[in-house]
Each structure stands twice: as structure tokens, then as C-alpha cells.
Design a protein around this motif. Structure first.
Motif, mmCIF file in Angstrom:
data_model
loop_
_atom_site.group_PDB
_atom_site.id
_atom_site.type_symbol
_atom_site.label_atom_id
_atom_site.label_comp_id
_atom_site.label_asym_id
_atom_site.label_seq_id
_atom_site.Cartn_x
_atom_site.Cartn_y
_atom_site.Cartn_z
ATOM 1 N N VAL A 6 31.105 20.284 -5.541
ATOM 2 C CA VAL A 6 31.894 19.841 -6.580
ATOM 3 C C VAL A 6 30.905 19.661 -8.146
ATOM 4 N N PRO A 7 30.808 20.093 -9.018
ATOM 5 C CA PRO A 7 30.735 19.388 -10.523
ATOM 6 C C PRO A 7 30.499 18.581 -10.643
ATOM 7 N N VAL A 8 29.534 17.221 -11.425
ATOM 8 C CA VAL A 8 29.560 16.175 -11.223
ATOM 9 C C VAL A 8 29.741 15.710 -12.904
ATOM 10 N N VAL A 9 29.628 14.570 -13.479
ATOM 11 C CA VAL A 9 29.774 14.495 -14.469
ATOM 12 C C VAL A 9 29.309 12.233 -14.420
ATOM 13 N N GLY A 10 28.052 12.497 -15.117
ATOM 14 C CA GLY A 10 27.785 11.103 -14.582
ATOM 15 C C GLY A 10 26.801 10.527 -15.964
ATOM 16 N N THR A 11 26.173 9.640 -15.574
ATOM 17 C CA THR A 11 25.358 8.589 -16.603
ATOM 18 C C THR A 11 24.619 9.312 -15.858
ATOM 19 N N ARG A 12 23.225 8.944 -17.445
ATOM 20 C CA ARG A 12 21.853 9.102 -17.483
ATOM 21 C C ARG A 12 21.188 7.679 -17.330
ATOM 22 N N ILE A 13 20.920 7.730 -16.047
ATOM 23 C CA ILE A 13 20.814 6.578 -14.948
ATOM 24 C C ILE A 13 19.745 6.723 -13.955
ATOM 25 N N ARG A 14 19.557 5.697 -14.002
ATOM 26 C CA ARG A 14 18.669 5.811 -12.176
ATOM 27 C C ARG A 14 19.241 6.200 -11.064
ATOM 28 N N GLY A 15 18.581 7.640 -10.539
ATOM 29 C CA GLY A 15 19.674 7.669 -9.286
ATOM 30 C C GLY A 15 20.155 9.748 -9.752
ATOM 31 N N LEU A 16 21.692 9.242 -11.038
ATOM 32 C CA LEU A 16 21.972 10.591 -11.032
ATOM 33 C C LEU A 16 20.510 11.165 -12.094
ATOM 34 N N PRO A 19 31.042 7.468 -14.132
ATOM 35 C CA PRO A 19 30.190 6.870 -15.501
ATOM 36 C C PRO A 19 29.284 5.766 -15.081
ATOM 37 N N SER A 20 28.373 5.163 -14.357
ATOM 38 C CA SER A 20 28.111 3.987 -13.716
ATOM 39 C C SER A 20 27.206 4.129 -14.877
ATOM 40 N N TYR A 21 27.138 2.441 -14.757
ATOM 41 C CA TYR A 21 26.125 1.397 -16.090
ATOM 42 C C TYR A 21 24.536 1.385 -15.368
ATOM 43 N N ARG A 22 24.787 1.252 -13.559
ATOM 44 C CA ARG A 22 23.446 1.227 -12.812
ATOM 45 C C ARG A 22 24.048 1.859 -11.197
ATOM 46 N N GLU A 23 22.967 2.487 -10.975
ATOM 47 C CA GLU A 23 22.989 3.138 -10.080
ATOM 48 C C GLU A 23 21.860 3.177 -9.038
ATOM 49 N N GLY A 24 21.414 3.375 -7.128
ATOM 50 C CA GLY A 24 20.767 3.407 -6.619
ATOM 51 C C GLY A 24 20.551 4.707 -6.890
ATOM 52 N N MET A 25 21.147 5.390 -5.898
ATOM 53 C CA MET A 25 20.905 6.652 -5.284
ATOM 54 C C MET A 25 22.994 7.062 -5.213
ATOM 55 N N PRO A 26 22.959 7.016 -5.901
ATOM 56 C CA PRO A 26 24.666 6.544 -5.212
ATOM 57 C C PRO A 26 25.748 7.977 -4.757
ATOM 58 N N PRO A 47 1.011 -1.177 -0.083
ATOM 59 C CA PRO A 47 0.024 0.182 -0.466
ATOM 60 C C PRO A 47 0.765 1.165 -0.357
ATOM 61 N N PRO A 48 0.668 2.099 -0.956
ATOM 62 C CA PRO A 48 1.063 3.653 -0.430
ATOM 63 C C PRO A 48 1.811 3.499 0.505
ATOM 64 N N ASP A 49 0.980 3.681 1.553
ATOM 65 C CA ASP A 49 1.778 4.367 2.719
ATOM 66 C C ASP A 49 2.217 3.745 2.830
ATOM 67 N N ARG A 50 2.798 2.376 2.998
ATOM 68 C CA ARG A 50 3.802 1.563 3.412
ATOM 69 C C ARG A 50 5.300 1.350 2.638
ATOM 70 N N ILE A 51 5.102 2.461 1.537
ATOM 71 C CA ILE A 51 6.170 2.836 0.687
ATOM 72 C C ILE A 51 7.705 4.668 0.844
ATOM 73 N N ILE A 52 7.609 4.265 1.854
ATOM 74 C CA ILE A 52 8.566 5.801 1.838
ATOM 75 C C ILE A 52 9.284 6.339 1.446
ATOM 76 N N PRO A 53 9.311 7.022 0.347
ATOM 77 C CA PRO A 53 10.128 7.625 -0.147
ATOM 78 C C PRO A 53 11.448 8.227 0.739
ATOM 79 N N LEU A 54 12.684 8.756 0.680
ATOM 80 C CA LEU A 54 13.730 9.051 0.861
ATOM 81 C C LEU A 54 14.536 9.238 -0.134
ATOM 82 N N PRO A 55 14.913 11.063 0.393
ATOM 83 C CA PRO A 55 15.968 11.682 -0.632
ATOM 84 C C PRO A 55 17.287 11.563 -0.647
ATOM 85 N N GLY A 56 17.576 10.268 -0.834
ATOM 86 C CA GLY A 56 19.110 9.522 -1.068
ATOM 87 C C GLY A 56 19.040 8.896 0.881
#
Length: 384
Positions: A310-320, A292-299, A165-174
Motif C-alpha cells: 500500500v503506498p503512503v502519502v506523508g510529510t517531508r520529515i525525519r523518518g518518513l 501527514p505528521s508534524y514530527r516522527e522518529g520512524m513511524p 563513540p561511534p561503535d556504541r551508536i547502533i543504527p536500526l532500520p526501524g
């Protein structure tokens, strides 16, 4: 309450969970940390020592071997029967599958899990994606009371596919970054930065690129290596700093050897630093962070970089995609694209100074410790 935090490896506990552990201890809870390799660094950490946190070694495989899974489940069930925890909170994919199953079978009252990036991701074979996402959904419905997610894409997927249920899925900002003390650029004076550069045999005007992470292919290390020749053509003094190693349990051990050859070929332009505890100092002298990761969660490394301006150069993937604002706090490029990675690095080297305040503001407002901890502490307060 008695609370067990369970992960596959120690570094997850040290890098992500100690602020939560500290707050829970201060609220009077009894904390236990379980992983496959609790070492002296964790044992001697002030949060562990000062709060009498108990450490437990459990065999959590980093593979899908069913024999090893069964062994791990057996050890976890025995541990849970011995401690009789009120809460088991799991992290990392295999530890979460085994821990939730063992906790349910031993009738642990509350089972929480944090998805530090679902194991299934957009780069997978669609059949494998559906199989693993289906497995996660099954475990959420059957063996999970609350699911925390650390990026909005995973949260939206879990809600739309009715993992719980949505109220039991809690989002965190990292997982939360210490933007007030540890990753605060105001703490790093010109003298401190000069002395640190001297330790690394760098001059004050050498531009630096920092990579922080495991030295494995899925982190895009070889793509970064391939991009550097193009970058050096226009920025010959740029020095690349690589902080990290492959874990002993990583199946991919070849990247470290290739990187060692790369450093030997370019001794003035490459530094292999190994595992480091001074990431804030490294960031204080860096012009940019590359991931330049291939997959991440929230690095975490990009969030630490942004916190230090410090600015970041990364890949266009989830999390980044959530961490980096393209053209404002860095650039995002396609996965496995060394040429585009090189172009993005060169653009940041030309533009980065104007971005420092924006990077810092983004981290402080969105990714600092309190916004990540408070939703978790609220869940713990609700448990009976």
C-alpha cells in the motif's frame, strides 16, 4: 541475565518491542516490562504469558514536571534495587531520561536506550532544540552504554555530535515489521477482503484511504480533514478510515471532537474505527495510507502499509523521508499543507496500482523484523 524494558506507555511495548522480548526469552534471559499502564491486553499477550514475562507499573509522566520526574525516579530506583537487573533498556523520551538516571544511581551494570526518534526535531525553536539535544548528549555520555537509533538522520546526528563513540551508536532500520506473516498481502484472499469490507459497510469498489495513529494535531489529522473536500471533488466515493484514538495522557483531546463532527457531517465517507488490532485487514482493503505528521522518529504505520503493498502519502520529515520513495512508493508533502496533501492523495489514487510490488519489495528488503532485531541481539550477546 535479568533485563528490564522500560517505556512510558503500554502501547510502545506492544507495538514495538515484543519481537525483541520473545527472542531474548528464547535465549534464556529473564524479562521484565515496566510502563505506566500495563493493562490486560499486554498481560494476556502470548509472548508475555508463555515466557513468564513480569510486568511492573511505574509512574512515567508525559510532561516535564520536575515533581513528577522525581517521583518517577524514586519508584524506578526502588524497582531496580528489588529486581537487581543486569540490563535496563529504555524507550521513549521521558522514560529514557528517568530510567537511565535511576539505573546509574542503583549501579545497574548495563544501560541501553533506543531513540525512537529524538525528542528534538527540525520544527522546534532553535533554542529549545539546542537545550534538548544538549540534554540528550549529556545523558548519553553520563548514563548510557549503548544508544540504538531507528532512523539514519538520528544516527548521523548522534555520531557527528559525539553523543557516544561511534561503535556504541547502533543504527536500526526501524523497529522491524513482520513481513512474512502478519503483514503479508498473500494471506488476504478476495473473499476475506470482501467479508471485511462488508463489516465496515463498504462495497468492493469503494476506494479507501486509511489513517492509523493517535488522533492529535501533531499527527496532521486536521490537515487531512481539510484536504478531503478537495479530494472528494474528483473522487467522491473515497472513504476515509481513521484507526486510533488520543491517549488519556495526551494533552490534545480536541481533535477527536472535531473528527467526530466531521464524521457526522459525512457519514458515508468517514469511518471512525477507534483502536484496532486488525490493521493488516484494514490495509488489505486500502488504496493508500496517509500520515501527514508534524514530527516522527520512524513511524510504524507506513512501514506496515508498504509491507502490504500500500503506498503512503506523508510529510517531508525525519523518518518518513527514509521510508517513502517520492514518486515510487508514495508522495511526500510539506508539513501543514492541506492543499498539497490533497494533490498527493489524488495522484496516488490515480497511480497506486502500479506501485504495489515496489512498496512490498522496499519493506521486505529494508524494514523487516530480522534486520532490526539482529543488531540488538548482537549487543546483548556482547554483554558480560
Amino acid at each position: 541475565m535479568k533485563i528490564i524494558q522500560l517505556t512510558a506507555v503500554e502501547i510502545t511495548l506492544r507495538a514495538f518491542l515484543l519481537p525483541l522480548v520473545k527472542d531474548l526469552c528464547e535465549q534464556g534471559h529473564e524479562l521484565h516490562l515496566a510502563c505506566s499502564d500495563p493493562g490486560e491486553t499486554l498481560q494476556n499477550h502470548p509472548v508475555v504469558r508463555q515466557n513468564n514475562v513480569q510486568l511492573h507499573k511505574v509512574p512515567i509522566p508525559r510532561s516535564m514536571n520536575p515533581v513528577l520526574w522525581l517521583k518517577g525516579i524514586g519508584v524506578l530506583k526502588a524497582l531496580f534495587r528489588e529486581i537487581q537487573p543486569d540490563v535496563v533498556h529504555t524507550h521513549t523520551p521521558v522514560a529514557s531520561f528517568l530510567g537511565r538516571f535511576a539505573a546509574k544511581k542503583t549501579r545497574v551494570p548495563h544501560i541501553l536506550t533506543t531513540a525512537h526518534g529524538f525528542y528534538f526535531h527540525e520544527g522546534m525553536n532553535p533554542l529549545v532544540f539546542r537545550a534538548i539535544s544538549g540534554m540528550e548528549k549529556y545523558f548519553c555520555k553520563r548514563y548510557t552504554d549503548v544508544l540504538f537509533t531507528v532512523n539514519s538522520e538520528d544516527h548521523d546526528y548522534a555520531v557527528s555530535h559525539r553523543f557516544l563513540p561511534p561503535d556504541r551508536i547502533i543504527p536500526l532500520p526501524g523497529v522491524g515489521i513482520d513481513t512474512k506473516e502478519r503483514f503479508n498481502p498473500e494471506r488476504f484472499t478476495p473473499e476475506r477482503k470482501h467479508q471485511f469490507r462488508e463489516k465496515l459497510s463498504l462495497s468492493d469498489d469503494d476506494p479507501t484511504l486509511l489513517f492509523v495513529g493517535r488522533l492529535v494535531q501533531e499527527k496532521g489529522v486536521l490537515d487531512l480533514v481539510n484536504a478531503m473536500q478537495q479530494v472528494w471533488e474528483s473522487h467522491p466515493r473515497l472513504v476515509c478510515l481513521f484507526a486510533g484514538e488520543a491517549l488519556p495522557s495526551d494533552r490534545d483531546q480536541s481533535v477527536g471532537l472535531i473528527l467526530a463532527e466531521f464524521a457526522e457531517k459525512h457519514p458515508k465517507r468517514v469511518r471512525l474505527l477507534g483502536l484496532r488490532s486488525d490493521i493488516p485487514d484494514l490495509l488489505s482493503i486500502s488504496n493508500l495510507l496517509a500520515l501527514p505528521s508534524y514530527r516522527e522518529g520512524m513511524p510504524v504505520a507506513p512501514l506496515e502499509a508498504l509491507s502490504m503493498g500500500v503506498p503512503v502519502v506523508g510529510t517531508r520529515i525525519r523518518g518518513l523521508r527514509e521510508e517513502v520513495e517520492d514518486g515510487k512508493t508514495g508522495y511526500l508533502v510539506p508539513v501543514a499543507s492541506p492543499s498539497q496533501l490533497a494533490q498527493a492523495i489524488m495522484r496516488v489514487l490515480s497511480e497506486a496500482k502500479a506501485w504495489s510490488a515496489t512498496c512490498r519489495q522496499k519493506a521486505v528488503q529494508t524494514f523487516s523484523t530480522e534486520p532490526a532485531l539482529q543488531p540488538q541481539l548482537a549487543v546483548y550477546r556482547s554483554l558480560k
